[in-house]
Motif scaffolding. Structure first.
Motif, PDB file in Angstrom:
ATOM      1  N   ARG A  32     -47.491 -29.377 -14.212  1.00 27.77           N
ATOM      2  CA  ARG A  32     -47.058 -29.794 -15.552  1.00 27.77           C
ATOM      3  C   ARG A  32     -48.214 -29.765 -16.535  1.00 27.77           C
ATOM      4  O   ARG A  32     -48.054 -29.393 -17.693  1.00 27.77           O
ATOM      5  CB  ARG A  32     -46.439 -31.178 -15.502  1.00 27.77           C
ATOM      6  CG  ARG A  32     -45.085 -31.152 -14.792  1.00 27.77           C
ATOM      7  CD  ARG A  32     -44.323 -32.386 -15.025  1.00 27.77           C
ATOM      8  NE  ARG A  32     -44.038 -32.519 -16.455  1.00 27.77           N
ATOM      9  CZ  ARG A  32     -43.301 -33.484 -16.961  1.00 27.77           C
ATOM     10  NH1 ARG A  32     -42.776 -34.370 -16.184  1.00 27.77           N
ATOM     11  NH2 ARG A  32     -43.098 -33.556 -18.254  1.00 27.77           N
ATOM     12  N   GLN A  33     -49.408 -30.147 -16.101  1.00 24.90           N
ATOM     13  CA  GLN A  33     -50.583 -30.109 -16.967  1.00 24.90           C
ATOM     14  C   GLN A  33     -50.907 -28.674 -17.360  1.00 24.90           C
ATOM     15  O   GLN A  33     -51.219 -28.399 -18.517  1.00 24.90           O
ATOM     16  CB  GLN A  33     -51.775 -30.762 -16.262  1.00 24.90           C
ATOM     17  CG  GLN A  33     -53.072 -30.680 -17.028  1.00 24.90           C
ATOM     18  CD  GLN A  33     -53.067 -31.504 -18.291  1.00 24.90           C
ATOM     19  OE1 GLN A  33     -52.285 -32.428 -18.428  1.00 24.90           O
ATOM     20  NE2 GLN A  33     -53.926 -31.164 -19.213  1.00 24.90           N
ATOM     21  N   ASN A  35     -48.809 -26.173 -17.525  1.00 24.90           N
ATOM     22  CA  ASN A  35     -47.770 -25.731 -18.454  1.00 24.90           C
ATOM     23  C   ASN A  35     -48.013 -26.282 -19.844  1.00 24.90           C
ATOM     24  O   ASN A  35     -47.803 -25.589 -20.845  1.00 24.90           O
ATOM     25  CB  ASN A  35     -46.390 -26.146 -17.955  1.00 24.90           C
ATOM     26  CG  ASN A  35     -45.947 -25.341 -16.776  1.00 24.90           C
ATOM     27  OD1 ASN A  35     -46.452 -24.246 -16.509  1.00 24.90           O
ATOM     28  ND2 ASN A  35     -45.000 -25.881 -16.029  1.00 24.90           N
ATOM     29  N   TYR A  36     -48.448 -27.543 -19.945  1.00 24.26           N
ATOM     30  CA  TYR A  36     -48.737 -28.131 -21.252  1.00 24.26           C
ATOM     31  C   TYR A  36     -49.896 -27.416 -21.940  1.00 24.26           C
ATOM     32  O   TYR A  36     -49.836 -27.131 -23.133  1.00 24.26           O
ATOM     33  CB  TYR A  36     -49.054 -29.621 -21.116  1.00 24.26           C
ATOM     34  CG  TYR A  36     -49.491 -30.226 -22.418  1.00 24.26           C
ATOM     35  CD1 TYR A  36     -48.565 -30.505 -23.413  1.00 24.26           C
ATOM     36  CD2 TYR A  36     -50.829 -30.492 -22.669  1.00 24.26           C
ATOM     37  CE1 TYR A  36     -48.964 -31.043 -24.617  1.00 24.26           C
ATOM     38  CE2 TYR A  36     -51.236 -31.022 -23.867  1.00 24.26           C
ATOM     39  CZ  TYR A  36     -50.303 -31.303 -24.846  1.00 24.26           C
ATOM     40  OH  TYR A  36     -50.698 -31.822 -26.042  1.00 24.26           O
ATOM     41  N   VAL A  37     -50.954 -27.125 -21.198  1.00 30.11           N
ATOM     42  CA  VAL A  37     -52.097 -26.420 -21.777  1.00 30.11           C
ATOM     43  C   VAL A  37     -51.676 -25.031 -22.252  1.00 30.11           C
ATOM     44  O   VAL A  37     -52.050 -24.593 -23.344  1.00 30.11           O
ATOM     45  CB  VAL A  37     -53.254 -26.330 -20.759  1.00 30.11           C
ATOM     46  CG1 VAL A  37     -54.332 -25.381 -21.219  1.00 30.11           C
ATOM     47  CG2 VAL A  37     -53.821 -27.705 -20.500  1.00 30.11           C
ATOM     48  N   TRP A  39     -48.638 -24.115 -23.179  1.00 30.57           N
ATOM     49  CA  TRP A  39     -47.806 -24.295 -24.370  1.00 30.57           C
ATOM     50  C   TRP A  39     -48.657 -24.613 -25.588  1.00 30.57           C
ATOM     51  O   TRP A  39     -48.438 -24.081 -26.678  1.00 30.57           O
ATOM     52  CB  TRP A  39     -46.808 -25.435 -24.146  1.00 30.57           C
ATOM     53  CG  TRP A  39     -46.105 -25.811 -25.410  1.00 30.57           C
ATOM     54  CD1 TRP A  39     -45.028 -25.203 -25.958  1.00 30.57           C
ATOM     55  CD2 TRP A  39     -46.463 -26.871 -26.300  1.00 30.57           C
ATOM     56  NE1 TRP A  39     -44.683 -25.824 -27.123  1.00 30.57           N
ATOM     57  CE2 TRP A  39     -45.548 -26.852 -27.368  1.00 30.57           C
ATOM     58  CE3 TRP A  39     -47.465 -27.832 -26.297  1.00 30.57           C
ATOM     59  CZ2 TRP A  39     -45.610 -27.756 -28.412  1.00 30.57           C
ATOM     60  CZ3 TRP A  39     -47.527 -28.729 -27.334  1.00 30.57           C
ATOM     61  CH2 TRP A  39     -46.605 -28.688 -28.377  1.00 30.57           C
ATOM     62  N   PHE A  40     -49.649 -25.495 -25.441  1.00 29.39           N
ATOM     63  CA  PHE A  40     -50.472 -25.888 -26.580  1.00 29.39           C
ATOM     64  C   PHE A  40     -51.284 -24.707 -27.103  1.00 29.39           C
ATOM     65  O   PHE A  40     -51.412 -24.534 -28.322  1.00 29.39           O
ATOM     66  CB  PHE A  40     -51.406 -27.037 -26.196  1.00 29.39           C
ATOM     67  CG  PHE A  40     -52.213 -27.532 -27.354  1.00 29.39           C
ATOM     68  CD1 PHE A  40     -51.641 -28.368 -28.285  1.00 29.39           C
ATOM     69  CD2 PHE A  40     -53.531 -27.140 -27.519  1.00 29.39           C
ATOM     70  CE1 PHE A  40     -52.371 -28.822 -29.369  1.00 29.39           C
ATOM     71  CE2 PHE A  40     -54.267 -27.583 -28.597  1.00 29.39           C
ATOM     72  CZ  PHE A  40     -53.685 -28.425 -29.521  1.00 29.39           C
ATOM     73  N   TRP A  43     -48.901 -22.546 -29.045  1.00 26.33           N
ATOM     74  CA  TRP A  43     -48.539 -23.204 -30.298  1.00 26.33           C
ATOM     75  C   TRP A  43     -49.679 -23.106 -31.303  1.00 26.33           C
ATOM     76  O   TRP A  43     -49.467 -22.848 -32.490  1.00 26.33           O
ATOM     77  CB  TRP A  43     -48.195 -24.666 -30.021  1.00 26.33           C
ATOM     78  CG  TRP A  43     -47.920 -25.443 -31.271  1.00 26.33           C
ATOM     79  CD1 TRP A  43     -46.767 -25.471 -31.975  1.00 26.33           C
ATOM     80  CD2 TRP A  43     -48.837 -26.304 -31.952  1.00 26.33           C
ATOM     81  NE1 TRP A  43     -46.902 -26.302 -33.048  1.00 26.33           N
ATOM     82  CE2 TRP A  43     -48.164 -26.825 -33.066  1.00 26.33           C
ATOM     83  CE3 TRP A  43     -50.154 -26.680 -31.715  1.00 26.33           C
ATOM     84  CZ2 TRP A  43     -48.771 -27.708 -33.950  1.00 26.33           C
ATOM     85  CZ3 TRP A  43     -50.756 -27.563 -32.600  1.00 26.33           C
ATOM     86  CH2 TRP A  43     -50.067 -28.061 -33.697  1.00 26.33           C
TER      87      TRP A  43
END
Length: 70
Positions: A32-33, A35-37, A39-40, A43
């Motif tokens: 999950r971490q 995936n967040y990185v 995505w960020f 973005w």
């Protein structure tokens, strides 16, 4: 129960199951971490691309005034 020639009692089995559970939980959190990185970063790249003039926000190379005193 024997594992690799070692007899495992209740306490050893509980420790083994707990260790495997923590490993699975850590892998889930790590994924999950990542995936967040991902995505960020996407973005942030899209946000920079939407800015007028295509400026990447690097004020050290531009001649624009910086701060209240220029």
């Amino acid at each position: 129960m024997t594992l690799f020639g070692t007899t495992l009692g209740g306490q050893e089995l509980f420790a083994l199951i707990s260790l495997l559970t923590v490993l699975v939980f850590w892998l889930f959190v790590f994924q999950r971490q990542r995936n967040y990185v991902r995505w960020f970063r996407q973005w942030e790249a899209e946000r920079r691309a939407r800015r007028p003039g295509g400026d990447d926000g690097d004020t050290t190379t531009s001649d624009r005034p910086r701060g209240p005193w220029g």
